[in-house]
Design a protein around this motif. Structure first.
Motif, mmCIF file in Angstrom:
data_model
loop_
_atom_site.group_PDB
_atom_site.id
_atom_site.type_symbol
_atom_site.label_atom_id
_atom_site.label_comp_id
_atom_site.label_asym_id
_atom_site.label_seq_id
_atom_site.Cartn_x
_atom_site.Cartn_y
_atom_site.Cartn_z
ATOM 1 N N ARG A 57 0.856 -1.187 0.000
ATOM 2 C CA ARG A 57 0.000 0.000 0.000
ATOM 3 C C ARG A 57 0.899 1.247 0.000
ATOM 4 N N VAL A 58 1.782 1.310 -0.980
ATOM 5 C CA VAL A 58 2.759 2.394 -1.041
ATOM 6 C C VAL A 58 2.076 3.742 -1.245
ATOM 7 N N GLN A 59 0.903 3.750 -1.856
ATOM 8 C CA GLN A 59 0.183 5.017 -2.011
ATOM 9 C C GLN A 59 -0.075 5.656 -0.657
ATOM 10 N N VAL A 60 -0.452 4.846 0.330
ATOM 11 C CA VAL A 60 -0.670 5.378 1.681
ATOM 12 C C VAL A 60 0.641 5.893 2.260
ATOM 13 N N SER A 61 1.737 5.171 2.019
ATOM 14 C CA SER A 61 3.050 5.612 2.496
ATOM 15 C C SER A 61 3.415 6.973 1.909
ATOM 16 N N LEU A 62 3.162 7.151 0.608
ATOM 17 C CA LEU A 62 3.465 8.431 -0.032
ATOM 18 C C LEU A 62 2.526 9.529 0.449
ATOM 19 N N ASN A 63 1.256 9.173 0.713
ATOM 20 C CA ASN A 63 0.338 10.150 1.297
ATOM 21 C C ASN A 63 0.870 10.654 2.630
ATOM 22 N N LEU A 64 1.376 9.725 3.433
ATOM 23 C CA LEU A 64 1.923 10.101 4.735
ATOM 24 C C LEU A 64 3.155 10.990 4.581
ATOM 25 N N ALA A 65 4.044 10.613 3.673
ATOM 26 C CA ALA A 65 5.293 11.352 3.506
ATOM 27 C C ALA A 65 5.044 12.775 3.015
ATOM 28 N N TYR A 66 4.378 12.897 1.877
ATOM 29 C CA TYR A 66 4.175 14.225 1.309
ATOM 30 C C TYR A 66 3.151 15.029 2.109
ATOM 31 N N GLY A 67 2.187 14.336 2.708
ATOM 32 C CA GLY A 67 1.238 15.038 3.578
ATOM 33 C C GLY A 67 1.925 15.641 4.786
ATOM 34 N N SER A 68 2.885 14.921 5.349
ATOM 35 C CA SER A 68 3.634 15.452 6.490
ATOM 36 C C SER A 68 4.516 16.621 6.081
ATOM 37 N N ALA A 69 5.138 16.511 4.905
ATOM 38 C CA ALA A 69 5.966 17.616 4.415
ATOM 39 C C ALA A 69 5.119 18.868 4.227
ATOM 40 N N MET A 70 3.945 18.708 3.631
ATOM 41 C CA MET A 70 3.054 19.855 3.432
ATOM 42 C C MET A 70 2.585 20.444 4.747
ATOM 43 N N ALA A 71 2.184 19.578 5.671
ATOM 44 C CA ALA A 71 1.709 20.073 6.966
ATOM 45 C C ALA A 71 2.826 20.753 7.736
ATOM 46 N N SER A 72 4.055 20.215 7.637
ATOM 47 C CA SER A 72 5.188 20.806 8.342
ATOM 48 C C SER A 72 5.425 22.241 7.901
ATOM 49 N N ILE A 73 5.226 22.502 6.601
ATOM 50 C CA ILE A 73 5.409 23.870 6.103
ATOM 51 C C ILE A 73 4.101 24.659 6.191
ATOM 52 N N GLY A 74 3.042 24.100 5.642
ATOM 53 C CA GLY A 74 1.789 24.824 5.497
ATOM 54 C C GLY A 74 1.097 25.172 6.789
ATOM 55 N N LEU A 75 1.362 24.431 7.858
ATOM 56 C CA LEU A 75 0.770 24.746 9.155
ATOM 57 C C LEU A 75 1.773 25.380 10.111
ATOM 58 N N THR A 76 3.037 24.995 9.996
ATOM 59 C CA THR A 76 4.045 25.527 10.914
ATOM 60 C C THR A 76 4.333 26.995 10.647
ATOM 61 N N ILE A 77 4.563 27.353 9.396
ATOM 62 C CA ILE A 77 4.933 28.733 9.076
ATOM 63 C C ILE A 77 3.833 29.720 9.470
ATOM 64 N N PRO A 78 2.557 29.485 9.149
ATOM 65 C CA PRO A 78 1.518 30.420 9.617
ATOM 66 C C PRO A 78 1.457 30.522 11.139
ATOM 67 N N THR A 79 1.629 29.392 11.830
ATOM 68 C CA THR A 79 1.600 29.431 13.290
ATOM 69 C C THR A 79 2.763 30.240 13.843
ATOM 70 N N ILE A 80 3.948 30.014 13.288
ATOM 71 C CA ILE A 80 5.118 30.779 13.715
ATOM 72 C C ILE A 80 4.927 32.260 13.414
ATOM 73 N N ALA A 81 4.327 32.573 12.260
ATOM 74 C CA ALA A 81 4.101 33.976 11.885
ATOM 75 C C ALA A 81 3.220 34.673 12.914
ATOM 76 N N VAL A 82 2.166 33.997 13.347
ATOM 77 C CA VAL A 82 1.290 34.580 14.374
ATOM 78 C C VAL A 82 2.025 34.688 15.709
ATOM 79 N N ALA A 83 2.796 33.653 16.048
ATOM 80 C CA ALA A 83 3.510 33.661 17.326
ATOM 81 C C ALA A 83 4.540 34.777 17.397
ATOM 82 N N MET A 84 5.103 35.167 16.264
ATOM 83 C CA MET A 84 6.119 36.216 16.264
ATOM 84 C C MET A 84 5.555 37.568 16.690
ATOM 85 N N ILE A 85 4.236 37.739 16.649
ATOM 86 C CA ILE A 85 3.624 38.979 17.116
ATOM 87 C C ILE A 85 3.916 39.188 18.594
#
Length: 374
Positions: free
Chosen positions: A290-318
């Motif tokens: 079920r490598v499709q699930v493995s790739l979903n996990l990998a790229y989904g984590s990469a996206m979440a690491s950037i797409g959710l972390t950076i906005p949160t850090i941006a707000v926290a910097m206030i």
């Protein structure tokens, strides 16, 4: 599911989050003793493993691709908490914690998790298949997110040393949320079929999509009561992880400094800590073809690491103030570029063998080598 089965399945995953939370309360005001720090470290690792386990249970209940999405977001919550806690320490290197951790997460997911999944899956099944359309769109989103948040700041001129101005940081945060939201909509609504596990023939050609309702063609989803229990324990584990890491962060920093290693290695340690359990989940799916699930996990984590972390850090910097360096160093940009090109070539055919897995893992090893000795 019988009571005996529930006890066997949840015994340690129920106890560990509760013990971790109890240890957090007891040692919060006094945790300098080496024995206490060792206990905190053990509880931290256990809480991370328990958190991802309970995320998997909830994910199994809702099915794919929602399962991979929940797991990626849960891991990112841990990552964001750790970054904010370390940045709040006020050390000289606090300005680069977010960049180093997010970049390490991208390298670990794009090369480590993907490479290990392809290697393990292809070693057992000769060739592994996945949907190139869905996986390609995920990789494209990762590239865009990394470009806007990690590469572009190094070339802007309004702020020095790879930093964004408040306006630019706000734009990057909004753009990250738009990209991540658009992908989630595509993954879960508009083109959900692109992210479901696929079947293949003996030559690795895709022959069908697995469409079972629970997202797992081997086991029935957990009961509603079991899923709610896991959701509650997931929250307890996540809270414990964040604050235990806060107590342990001075020790991690001291260990890196005492060993004469670059300070940026702290971010690498954090990324490995939060992504190790997810790597296990990806390998398990690869072993089951079920490598499709493995790739979903990998790229989904990469996206979440950037797409959710950076906005949160941006707000926290206030409230936190101080500089925030997001722009990658030249060596990091070269590694990112090579990783992106390699990933595109691996994904394009829709199937892979062990060679692609080895190539990605060598790139991860190169990243670790230059992290230890720039």
């Amino acid at each position: 599911m019988t009571t005996t089965t529930l006890r066997g399945r949840f015994q340690w995953t129920v106890v560990v989050p509760i013990l971790a939370a109890a240890l957090l309360v007891v040692t919060w005001s006094n945790h300098e003793h080496p024995v206490v720090l060792a206990a905190i470290g053990a509880a931290l690792v256990g809480a991370v493993l328990a958190a991802v386990h309970h995320a998997e249970v909830v994910a199994h209940r809702v099915g794919e691709p929602f399962g991979s999405l929940i797991l990626a977001v849960a891991v990112t919550v841990i990552e964001v908490g750790l970054i904010l806690m370390l940045m709040s320490s006020g050390s000289d290197a606090a300005s680069t914690y977010a960049r180093d951790t997010v970049f390490a997460a991208v390298m670990i997911t794009v090369n480590g998790i993907v490479g290990l999944s392809l290697l393990v899956g292809a070693s057992k099944h000769h060739l592994v298949s996945f949907n190139a359309s869905g996986t390609g769109s995920a990789l494209a989103t990762v590239i865009a997110l990394a470009g806007v948040t990690l590469v572009l700041p190094r070339f802007t001129t309004s702020a020095p040393d790879g930093a964004y101005t408040p306006f630019q940081l706000g734009f990057a945060a909004v753009a990250s949320l738009v990209l991540y939201g658009a992908f989630v909509f595509t993954q879960t609504v508009r083109h959900r079929d692109f992210f479901l596990p696929v079947t293949s023939d003996r030559y690795g050609r895709v022959t069908g999509v697995i469409r079972d309702e629970d997202g797992d063609d081997h086991a029935d989803p957990p009961a509603v009561k079991e899923a709610w229990l896991s959701l509650g324990l997931l929250v307890v584990a996540l809270v414990s992880v964040v604050f235990l890491a806060k107590m342990l962060s001075p020790t991690i920093e001291y260990g890196v400094t005492a060993a004469g290693l670059p300070y940026g290695l702290v971010g690498v340690v954090i990324a490995f800590l939060v992504l190790a359990p997810e790597s296990i989940a990806a390998v398990r799916n690869a072993l089951r073809d079920r490598v499709q699930v493995s790739l979903n996990l990998a790229y989904g984590s990469a996206m979440a690491s950037i797409g959710l972390t950076i906005p949160t850090i941006a707000v926290a910097m206030i409230w936190m103030g101080g500089p925030l360096t997001l722009g990658l160093e030249p060596v990091q940009m070269v590694l990112l570029a090579v990783s992106v090109v390699t990933a595109m070539l691996s994904i394009a055919p829709g199937r892979a063998n062990t060679l692609q897995g080895v190539v990605h893992l060598v790139l991860l090893a190169a990243f670790l080598a230059v992290s230890i000795q720039p």
